[in-house]
Design a protein around this motif. Structure first.
Motif, PDB file in Angstrom:
ATOM      1  N   GLU A 113      26.638  37.353  49.532  1.00  0.00           N
ATOM      2  CA  GLU A 113      27.016  38.164  50.674  1.00  0.00           C
ATOM      3  C   GLU A 113      25.828  38.319  51.628  1.00  0.00           C
ATOM      4  O   GLU A 113      24.677  38.425  51.189  1.00  0.00           O
ATOM      5  N   ALA A 114      26.115  38.351  52.922  1.00  0.00           N
ATOM      6  CA  ALA A 114      25.066  38.478  53.934  1.00  0.00           C
ATOM      7  C   ALA A 114      24.800  39.957  54.199  1.00  0.00           C
ATOM      8  O   ALA A 114      25.123  40.494  55.258  1.00  0.00           O
ATOM      9  N   THR A 115      24.201  40.632  53.225  1.00  0.00           N
ATOM     10  CA  THR A 115      23.876  42.039  53.386  1.00  0.00           C
ATOM     11  C   THR A 115      22.673  42.178  54.321  1.00  0.00           C
ATOM     12  O   THR A 115      21.870  41.249  54.456  1.00  0.00           O
ATOM     13  N   PRO A 116      22.511  43.337  54.959  1.00  0.00           N
ATOM     14  CA  PRO A 116      21.339  43.536  55.826  1.00  0.00           C
ATOM     15  C   PRO A 116      20.019  43.299  55.095  1.00  0.00           C
ATOM     16  O   PRO A 116      19.083  42.733  55.665  1.00  0.00           O
ATOM     17  N   TRP A 137      19.153  40.979  66.751  1.00  0.00           N
ATOM     18  CA  TRP A 137      20.471  40.423  67.039  1.00  0.00           C
ATOM     19  C   TRP A 137      21.432  40.673  65.881  1.00  0.00           C
ATOM     20  O   TRP A 137      22.633  40.843  66.075  1.00  0.00           O
ATOM     21  N   TRP A 138      20.889  40.738  64.674  1.00  0.00           N
ATOM     22  CA  TRP A 138      21.707  41.024  63.497  1.00  0.00           C
ATOM     23  C   TRP A 138      21.902  42.526  63.298  1.00  0.00           C
ATOM     24  O   TRP A 138      22.493  42.958  62.308  1.00  0.00           O
ATOM     25  N   GLY A 139      21.366  43.319  64.214  1.00  0.00           N
ATOM     26  CA  GLY A 139      21.520  44.759  64.113  1.00  0.00           C
ATOM     27  C   GLY A 139      20.533  45.421  63.174  1.00  0.00           C
ATOM     28  O   GLY A 139      20.762  46.524  62.698  1.00  0.00           O
ATOM     29  N   ILE A 140      19.425  44.722  62.896  1.00  0.00           N
ATOM     30  CA  ILE A 140      18.414  45.235  61.976  1.00  0.00           C
ATOM     31  C   ILE A 140      17.145  45.507  62.771  1.00  0.00           C
ATOM     32  O   ILE A 140      16.562  44.594  63.360  1.00  0.00           O
ATOM     33  N   ILE A 141      16.719  46.751  62.800  1.00  0.00           N
ATOM     34  CA  ILE A 141      15.524  47.127  63.547  1.00  0.00           C
ATOM     35  C   ILE A 141      14.382  47.344  62.565  1.00  0.00           C
ATOM     36  O   ILE A 141      14.526  48.051  61.560  1.00  0.00           O
ATOM     37  N   ILE A 142      13.236  46.730  62.856  1.00  0.00           N
ATOM     38  CA  ILE A 142      12.068  46.898  61.991  1.00  0.00           C
ATOM     39  C   ILE A 142      10.918  47.481  62.793  1.00  0.00           C
ATOM     40  O   ILE A 142      10.920  47.441  64.008  1.00  0.00           O
ATOM     41  N   ARG A 155      17.325  40.359  56.204  1.00  0.00           N
ATOM     42  CA  ARG A 155      15.923  40.656  56.506  1.00  0.00           C
ATOM     43  C   ARG A 155      14.992  39.877  55.593  1.00  0.00           C
ATOM     44  O   ARG A 155      14.001  39.295  56.038  1.00  0.00           O
ATOM     45  N   GLU A 156      15.314  39.840  54.314  1.00  0.00           N
ATOM     46  CA  GLU A 156      14.467  39.166  53.342  1.00  0.00           C
ATOM     47  C   GLU A 156      14.355  37.670  53.628  1.00  0.00           C
ATOM     48  O   GLU A 156      13.251  37.102  53.603  1.00  0.00           O
ATOM     49  N   CYS A 157      15.486  37.021  53.906  1.00  0.00           N
ATOM     50  CA  CYS A 157      15.481  35.570  54.119  1.00  0.00           C
ATOM     51  C   CYS A 157      14.750  35.178  55.400  1.00  0.00           C
ATOM     52  O   CYS A 157      13.950  34.233  55.415  1.00  0.00           O
ATOM     53  N   PHE A 158      15.003  35.918  56.474  1.00  0.00           N
ATOM     54  CA  PHE A 158      14.318  35.596  57.722  1.00  0.00           C
ATOM     55  C   PHE A 158      12.837  35.961  57.659  1.00  0.00           C
ATOM     56  O   PHE A 158      12.006  35.294  58.280  1.00  0.00           O
ATOM     57  N   HIS A 159      12.500  36.992  56.902  1.00  0.00           N
ATOM     58  CA  HIS A 159      11.096  37.346  56.734  1.00  0.00           C
ATOM     59  C   HIS A 159      10.360  36.244  55.980  1.00  0.00           C
ATOM     60  O   HIS A 159       9.232  35.856  56.359  1.00  0.00           O
ATOM     61  N   LEU A 160      10.986  35.732  54.921  1.00  0.00           N
ATOM     62  CA  LEU A 160      10.360  34.650  54.162  1.00  0.00           C
ATOM     63  C   LEU A 160      10.144  33.430  55.047  1.00  0.00           C
ATOM     64  O   LEU A 160       9.077  32.801  55.009  1.00  0.00           O
ATOM     65  N   ARG A 161      11.144  33.092  55.857  1.00  0.00           N
ATOM     66  CA  ARG A 161      10.985  31.953  56.761  1.00  0.00           C
ATOM     67  C   ARG A 161       9.829  32.185  57.726  1.00  0.00           C
ATOM     68  O   ARG A 161       9.047  31.262  58.015  1.00  0.00           O
ATOM     69  N   THR A 162       9.694  33.412  58.205  1.00  0.00           N
ATOM     70  CA  THR A 162       8.637  33.735  59.155  1.00  0.00           C
ATOM     71  C   THR A 162       7.255  33.562  58.543  1.00  0.00           C
ATOM     72  O   THR A 162       6.323  33.089  59.207  1.00  0.00           O
ATOM     73  N   ILE A 163       7.109  33.935  57.289  1.00  0.00           N
ATOM     74  CA  ILE A 163       5.820  33.775  56.604  1.00  0.00           C
ATOM     75  C   ILE A 163       5.390  32.312  56.637  1.00  0.00           C
ATOM     76  O   ILE A 163       4.233  31.990  56.965  1.00  0.00           O
ATOM     77  N   PHE A 164       6.305  31.423  56.312  1.00  0.00           N
ATOM     78  CA  PHE A 164       5.985  29.996  56.328  1.00  0.00           C
ATOM     79  C   PHE A 164       5.801  29.483  57.757  1.00  0.00           C
ATOM     80  O   PHE A 164       4.900  28.681  58.023  1.00  0.00           O
ATOM     81  N   ASP A 165       6.668  29.926  58.656  1.00  0.00           N
ATOM     82  CA  ASP A 165       6.609  29.434  60.035  1.00  0.00           C
ATOM     83  C   ASP A 165       5.289  29.798  60.715  1.00  0.00           C
ATOM     84  O   ASP A 165       4.746  29.003  61.493  1.00  0.00           O
ATOM     85  N   GLN A 166       4.784  30.997  60.444  1.00  0.00           N
ATOM     86  CA  GLN A 166       3.507  31.384  61.044  1.00  0.00           C
ATOM     87  C   GLN A 166       2.394  30.427  60.631  1.00  0.00           C
ATOM     88  O   GLN A 166       1.624  29.956  61.474  1.00  0.00           O
ATOM     89  N   ILE A 169      19.925  30.973  54.436  1.00  0.00           N
ATOM     90  CA  ILE A 169      20.056  31.305  55.852  1.00  0.00           C
ATOM     91  C   ILE A 169      21.261  30.590  56.461  1.00  0.00           C
ATOM     92  O   ILE A 169      21.954  31.145  57.321  1.00  0.00           O
ATOM     93  N   SER A 170      21.533  29.372  56.020  1.00  0.00           N
ATOM     94  CA  SER A 170      22.698  28.644  56.527  1.00  0.00           C
ATOM     95  C   SER A 170      23.986  29.408  56.222  1.00  0.00           C
ATOM     96  O   SER A 170      24.873  29.512  57.077  1.00  0.00           O
ATOM     97  N   ILE A 171      24.077  29.954  55.003  1.00  0.00           N
ATOM     98  CA  ILE A 171      25.256  30.749  54.644  1.00  0.00           C
ATOM     99  C   ILE A 171      25.309  32.010  55.502  1.00  0.00           C
ATOM    100  O   ILE A 171      26.370  32.392  56.006  1.00  0.00           O
ATOM    101  N   ILE A 172      24.166  32.648  55.676  1.00  0.00           N
ATOM    102  CA  ILE A 172      24.100  33.857  56.505  1.00  0.00           C
ATOM    103  C   ILE A 172      24.560  33.560  57.924  1.00  0.00           C
ATOM    104  O   ILE A 172      25.355  34.300  58.512  1.00  0.00           O
ATOM    105  N   GLN A 173      24.064  32.470  58.499  1.00  0.00           N
ATOM    106  CA  GLN A 173      24.388  32.147  59.889  1.00  0.00           C
ATOM    107  C   GLN A 173      25.880  31.902  60.085  1.00  0.00           C
ATOM    108  O   GLN A 173      26.435  32.249  61.131  1.00  0.00           O
ATOM    109  N   HIS A 174      26.521  31.323  59.093  1.00  0.00           N
ATOM    110  CA  HIS A 174      27.957  31.058  59.231  1.00  0.00           C
ATOM    111  C   HIS A 174      28.796  32.310  59.031  1.00  0.00           C
ATOM    112  O   HIS A 174      30.007  32.285  59.272  1.00  0.00           O
ATOM    113  N   SER A 175      28.156  33.398  58.605  1.00  0.00           N
ATOM    114  CA  SER A 175      28.902  34.652  58.502  1.00  0.00           C
ATOM    115  C   SER A 175      29.043  35.305  59.870  1.00  0.00           C
ATOM    116  O   SER A 175      29.856  36.214  60.059  1.00  0.00           O
ATOM    117  N   ARG A 176      28.244  34.833  60.829  1.00  0.00           N
ATOM    118  CA  ARG A 176      28.333  35.319  62.205  1.00  0.00           C
ATOM    119  C   ARG A 176      27.953  34.162  63.117  1.00  0.00           C
ATOM    120  O   ARG A 176      26.785  33.768  63.158  1.00  0.00           O
TER     121      ARG A 176
END
Length: 220
Positions: free
Chosen positions: A75-78, A215-220, A82-93, A165-172
Motif C-alpha cells: 500500500e502507498a501509505t504516507p 505534491w503527495w500531500g506530505i509536508i516535511i 516519504r521513506e521511498c523518496f527519501h531513500l532515492r534522494t540519499i542516493f541521488d545527492q 516507487i513505481s507501484i507508488i506512482q501508479h497509485s496516483r
C-alpha cells in the motif's frame, strides 16, 4: 523444476520480470489483491515459477502473501511514500556530486535537451502520450544519478526502491500540474551539475524531494 527457457532465463526469473512489468506498467496497483490463479493467468507461466516470483517480490517488500487467499500489493501509505523518496534522494545527492567530480557534464546535454523538449511541450498542453514520456524522462535522470555511483550494492538497493516507487506512482497518475514543475526541478539539478557545483546540485536534489512530497500531500 526450474528449467531455462529458450532465452536462457530460468522460468522463475522470467516470472519475476513479468511480475515487475505488471507493477511498473500499472497492471497491479498499490493495495490491490489478486488471487494466485489470476496472477498465473496474467503472467502466463506455470504456478511453480510464479510462486517463486511472488516469494522474491515479498522479500523485496513489494507484496504480502496471504495464505490460501492470494497476494496483496504493498500500500502507498504516507510513511512509505516519504521513506521511498527519501531513500532515492540519499542516493541521488551523492550521484549528483559524483557526476560533478567525474567531470562528465557534457554527457548530460542530451538528457537536458530531452527535459527541455518535454517541458516546452507540457507548457503548450498535456496529452496522454506526453504524460507517459514525462515519466520515462523523469526516470532517466534518476537512473543517471544512481548509475554515477558505480556501486553494485547501491545499484541493487536503488533498483528495489525503484520498484516500490513505481507501484507508488501508479497509485496516483502523474497529473499535468506536476509535469511542468517536475521538469523544471530536474533541469535545475542538471544545470547545477553542468555548472560543476556539487553543493548546489545536491541542494537541487533535496528541493526536488521536498516538492515531490508536497505534491503527495506530505509536508516535511
Amino acid at each position: 523444476m526450474n528449467m531455462p527457457d529458450a532465452d536462457g532465463l530460468l522460468l522463475a526469473d522470467k516470472a519475476f520480470l513479468a511480475l515487475r512489468d505488471l507493477f511498473t506498467g500499472g497492471g497491479l496497483r498499490a493495495g490491490q489483491f489478486v488471487s494466485m490463479p489470476d496472477l498465473v493467468k496474467s503472467i502466463g507461466l506455470p504456478i511453480a515459477p510464479v510462486r517463486e516470483a511472488v516469494k522474491r517480490a515479498e522479500s523485496a517488500a513489494l507484496v504480502r502473501v496471504l495464505p490460501k487467499r492470494g497476494v496483496a500489493v504493498m500500500e502507498a501509505t504516507p510513511e512509505l511514500v516519504r521513506e521511498c523518496f527519501h531513500l532515492r534522494t540519499i542516493f541521488d545527492q551523492e550521484g549528483a556530486r559524483q557526476l560533478v567530480r567525474d567531470g562528465v557534464q557534457g554527457k548530460l546535454d542530451t538528457l537536458r535537451e530531452t527535459h527541455q523538449r518535454v517541458l516546452d511541450a507540457a507548457r503548450s498542453g498535456i496529452t496522454p502520450p506526453l504524460q507517459r514520456e514525462a515519466m520515462a524522462v523523469d526516470w532517466a535522470l534518476h537512473s543517471t544519478l544512481a548509475d554515477a555511483l558505480d556501486n553494485n550494492s547501491a545499484r541493487e538497493i536503488y533498483s528495489r526502491n525503484r520498484d516500490r516507487i513505481s507501484i507508488i506512482q501508479h497509485s496516483r497518475p502523474l497529473l499535468p500540474d506536476r509535469i511542468v514543475p517536475a521538469m523544471e526541478e530536474h533541469l535545475e539539478i542538471i544545470d547545477r551539475i553542468i555548472a560543476g557545483d556539487e553543493e548546489r546540485a545536491a541542494e537541487a536534489v533535496r528541493d526536488h524531494f521536498r516538492q515531490t512530497l508536497r505534491w503527495w500531500g506530505i509536508i516535511i
